[in-house]
Write a protein that holds these residues in place. Structure first.
Motif, mmCIF file in Angstrom:
data_model
loop_
_atom_site.group_PDB
_atom_site.id
_atom_site.type_symbol
_atom_site.label_atom_id
_atom_site.label_comp_id
_atom_site.label_asym_id
_atom_site.label_seq_id
_atom_site.Cartn_x
_atom_site.Cartn_y
_atom_site.Cartn_z
ATOM 1 N N ALA A 1 0.820 -1.205 0.000
ATOM 2 C CA ALA A 1 0.000 0.000 0.000
ATOM 3 C C ALA A 1 0.858 1.261 0.000
ATOM 4 C CB ALA A 1 -0.921 -0.009 1.221
ATOM 5 N N ALA A 2 1.980 1.220 0.725
ATOM 6 C CA ALA A 2 2.878 2.380 0.744
ATOM 7 C C ALA A 2 3.486 2.616 -0.633
ATOM 8 C CB ALA A 2 3.979 2.156 1.780
ATOM 9 N N ILE A 3 3.853 1.549 -1.313
ATOM 10 C CA ILE A 3 4.399 1.682 -2.676
ATOM 11 C C ILE A 3 3.332 2.248 -3.606
ATOM 12 C CG2 ILE A 3 5.187 0.358 -4.683
ATOM 13 C CD1 ILE A 3 6.625 -1.506 -2.685
ATOM 14 N N ALA A 4 2.106 1.747 -3.469
ATOM 15 C CA ALA A 4 1.028 2.200 -4.353
ATOM 16 C C ALA A 4 0.775 3.695 -4.206
ATOM 17 C CB ALA A 4 -0.243 1.413 -4.054
ATOM 18 N N GLU A 5 0.998 4.255 -3.020
ATOM 19 C CA GLU A 5 0.814 5.686 -2.837
ATOM 20 C C GLU A 5 1.810 6.497 -3.660
ATOM 21 O OE1 GLU A 5 0.846 6.810 1.253
ATOM 22 O OE2 GLU A 5 -0.883 5.579 1.791
ATOM 23 N N VAL A 6 2.940 5.886 -3.963
ATOM 24 C CA VAL A 6 3.979 6.580 -4.736
ATOM 25 C C VAL A 6 3.904 6.234 -6.215
ATOM 26 C CG1 VAL A 6 6.481 6.878 -5.043
ATOM 27 C CG2 VAL A 6 5.513 6.619 -2.743
ATOM 28 N N ALA A 7 3.690 4.947 -6.527
ATOM 29 C CA ALA A 7 3.874 4.468 -7.886
ATOM 30 C C ALA A 7 2.638 3.824 -8.495
ATOM 31 C CB ALA A 7 5.021 3.462 -7.909
ATOM 32 N N GLY A 8 1.532 3.778 -7.768
ATOM 33 C CA GLY A 8 0.366 3.084 -8.278
ATOM 34 C C GLY A 8 0.446 1.597 -7.975
ATOM 35 N N PRO A 9 -0.634 0.855 -8.253
ATOM 36 C CA PRO A 9 -0.709 -0.550 -7.830
ATOM 37 C C PRO A 9 -0.031 -1.544 -8.760
ATOM 38 C CG PRO A 9 -2.758 0.110 -8.870
ATOM 39 C CD PRO A 9 -1.902 1.338 -8.836
ATOM 40 N N ASP A 10 0.434 -1.130 -9.926
ATOM 41 C CA ASP A 10 0.875 -2.097 -10.939
ATOM 42 C C ASP A 10 2.382 -2.125 -11.169
ATOM 43 O OD1 ASP A 10 -1.811 -2.819 -11.436
ATOM 44 O OD2 ASP A 10 -2.035 -1.074 -12.753
ATOM 45 N N ILE A 11 3.153 -1.469 -10.333
ATOM 46 C CA ILE A 11 4.590 -1.420 -10.550
ATOM 47 C C ILE A 11 5.243 -2.747 -10.148
ATOM 48 C CG2 ILE A 11 5.134 -0.525 -8.242
ATOM 49 C CD1 ILE A 11 7.254 1.278 -9.651
ATOM 50 N N ASP A 12 6.349 -3.073 -10.790
ATOM 51 C CA ASP A 12 7.122 -4.271 -10.460
ATOM 52 C C ASP A 12 8.369 -3.835 -9.688
ATOM 53 O OD1 ASP A 12 5.396 -5.981 -12.019
ATOM 54 O OD2 ASP A 12 6.337 -5.122 -13.802
ATOM 55 N N LEU A 13 8.435 -4.229 -8.415
ATOM 56 C CA LEU A 13 9.560 -3.852 -7.569
ATOM 57 C C LEU A 13 10.006 -5.051 -6.727
ATOM 58 C CD1 LEU A 13 8.709 -0.346 -6.029
ATOM 59 C CD2 LEU A 13 10.337 -0.844 -7.851
ATOM 60 N N ALA A 14 11.308 -5.135 -6.532
ATOM 61 C CA ALA A 14 11.871 -6.086 -5.577
ATOM 62 C C ALA A 14 12.193 -5.324 -4.301
ATOM 63 C CB ALA A 14 13.128 -6.739 -6.143
ATOM 64 N N VAL A 15 11.643 -5.761 -3.170
ATOM 65 C CA VAL A 15 11.797 -5.078 -1.890
ATOM 66 C C VAL A 15 12.593 -5.982 -0.951
ATOM 67 C CG1 VAL A 15 10.621 -4.081 0.095
ATOM 68 C CG2 VAL A 15 9.623 -3.847 -2.201
ATOM 69 N N GLU A 16 13.729 -5.471 -0.499
ATOM 70 C CA GLU A 16 14.566 -6.211 0.446
ATOM 71 C C GLU A 16 14.559 -5.469 1.770
ATOM 72 O OE1 GLU A 16 18.711 -7.744 -0.551
ATOM 73 O OE2 GLU A 16 19.148 -6.118 0.872
ATOM 74 N N ILE A 17 14.133 -6.165 2.829
ATOM 75 C CA ILE A 17 14.091 -5.574 4.157
ATOM 76 C C ILE A 17 15.238 -6.142 4.985
ATOM 77 C CG2 ILE A 17 12.727 -5.191 6.244
ATOM 78 C CD1 ILE A 17 11.532 -3.925 3.739
ATOM 79 N N SER A 18 15.951 -5.281 5.670
ATOM 80 C CA SER A 18 17.039 -5.712 6.560
ATOM 81 C C SER A 18 16.931 -4.955 7.876
ATOM 82 C CB SER A 18 18.402 -5.479 5.905
ATOM 83 O OG SER A 18 18.566 -4.125 5.542
ATOM 84 N N VAL A 19 17.576 -5.497 8.898
ATOM 85 C CA VAL A 19 17.591 -4.879 10.228
ATOM 86 C C VAL A 19 19.024 -4.903 10.729
ATOM 87 C CG1 VAL A 19 16.707 -4.940 12.587
ATOM 88 C CG2 VAL A 19 15.257 -5.729 10.708
ATOM 89 N N VAL A 20 19.552 -3.752 11.058
ATOM 90 C CA VAL A 20 20.914 -3.678 11.577
ATOM 91 C C VAL A 20 20.988 -4.460 12.903
ATOM 92 C CG1 VAL A 20 22.713 -2.137 12.443
ATOM 93 C CG2 VAL A 20 21.360 -1.488 10.437
ATOM 94 N N ASP A 21 21.961 -5.368 12.983
ATOM 95 C CA ASP A 21 22.150 -6.228 14.164
ATOM 96 C C ASP A 21 20.959 -7.150 14.412
ATOM 97 O OD1 ASP A 21 24.697 -5.227 14.750
ATOM 98 O OD2 ASP A 21 23.879 -3.588 15.949
#
Length: 369
Positions: free
Chosen positions: A130-150
């Motif tokens: 939903a956060a991506i859709a607010e910026v780019a619309g619902p149909d964009i193709d994105l790879a999202v990598e989440i990391s956490v320090v330590d």
């Protein structure tokens, strides 16, 4: 920040922070700039704003970080830097999720996502999309990598390893908000532990109030780690979930004080919820043959452990009676013929002090030990 009735600050889940970091990173990738503050929409409709703590644009990626604020909750991830790295995805792939450093991978069945998936739970995934859709619309193709320090070190303080989540933390949250001292993460870990045990085909699980009772019950029954549920003080929370997600044999194991409280009707056995009634314990001792002098000493004991020792030294064993009463309290939650319940009472040294044998939980009382 919102406050509860005790003026404790509420905080934000790792899922909310991941969504905010992803929205900022998406803006960096598509617009070549990062916002100083970024808003996201929570499942309940609230729109908190977050300061962007880290930003970076590379040849094919953009990266942003948000510092997690857990409010006044003693959350192990408070102050952690949650980072999202976004890249253009394969055409038609939609949004794909990947575990970066410090985020775990799922290796066991029974969790909300299948083995082989990064431990980014379904609600955070929806929030990120939903956060991506607010910026780019619902149909964009994105790879999202989440990391956490330590994140790998922080995960050692959680139950992830037992749940089969390896390499780091889980990205969690159902409301997006952390309520101080609600212990929702612990309750959800109990539920997920049960799910994993059921998916593994286990027919016996054991919930324990602490490390000593867990080690004792594991040795007593020869149980594997996946069968051990760290329920802590939340006996009721575990039993209610097992009522709806049954396992044929359930053991509730705990120390003398917490099992005495369970026997006195308390399903949350934390010290803040009330102290054991030593006068009632003295009456139990009378029922087991104690005289008035011993009963008075038990009623005046400093701790339940001392009361147990006083009774035992006088040849009056109260452990089985306490276990039977604890069984009655717990069985009222389950009330199913296909679920057999056992209570084991251990002292701080792991010595068995009382038991109520496996009995179908729809019975009025346990079978005699």
């Amino acid at each position: 920040m919102e406050t509860d009735d005790k003026n404790l600050r509420r905080g934000w889940t790792t899922g909310t922070c991941a969504a905010a970091a992803t929205k900022a990173a998406c803006m960096g990738l598509l617009e070549g700039r990062f916002p100083s503050m970024v808003e996201v929409t929570l499942p309940g409709g609230q729109r908190p704003a977050f300061a962007v703590a880290q930003e970076e644009i590379g040849g094919d990626f953009a990266r942003a970080g948000i510092v997690k604020d857990a409010g006044d909750d003693p959350d192990v991830t408070h102050g952690a830097l949650i980072i999202s790295t976004v890249r253009r995805g394969q055409p038609g792939a939609g949004i794909t999720f990947h575990a970066g450093k410090g985020v775990g991978m799922i290796t066991r069945a029974g969790l909300p996502l299948p083995p082989g998936e990064p431990a980014i739970n379904p609600v955070p995934r929806k929030m990120i999309a939903a956060a991506i859709a607010e910026v780019a619309g619902p149909d964009i193709d994105l790879a999202v990598e989440i990391s956490v320090v330590d994140g790998e070190k922080l995960a050692e303080k959680t139950l992830n390893g037992r749940l089969g989540i390896v390499g780091g933390l889980s990205i969690l949250g159902t409301t997006g908000i952390v309520i101080p001292f609600s212990c929702s993460a612990w309750i959800h870990s109990i539920w997920r532990g049960i799910d994993v045990a059921r998916a593994a085909g286990l027919t016996h699980v054991a919930g324990s109030t602490g490390n000593a009772s867990e080690m004792a019950v594991a040795a007593h029954h020869g149980l594997p780690d996946v069968a051990l549920i760290d329920m802590g003080d939340f006996v009721g929370g575990m039993l209610k979930y097992l009522r709806d997600h049954p396992v044929p044999r359930i053991t509730v194991a705990g120390g003398v004080a917490k099992m005495t409280k369970l026997g006195q009707g308390m399903l949350d056995v934390h010290s803040k919820r009330g102290l054991p009634d030593l006068e009632a314990l003295a009456q139990v001792a009378r029922d087991c043959g104690a005289g008035e002098e011993l009963s008075a000493r038990i009623a005046g004991a400093n701790t339940v452990a001392e009361a147990f020792d006083l009774a035992s030294e006088a040849g009056v064993e109260i452990g089985n009676r306490i276990a039977a009463r604890a069984w009655t309290t717990a069985a009222k939650v389950l009330k199913q013929s296909e679920i057999s319940l056992e209570i084991l009472v251990f002292d701080r040294n792991g010595r068995l002090r009382g038991r109520a044998d496996f009995t179908p939980s729809d019975h009025s009382e346990p079978v005699s030990s």
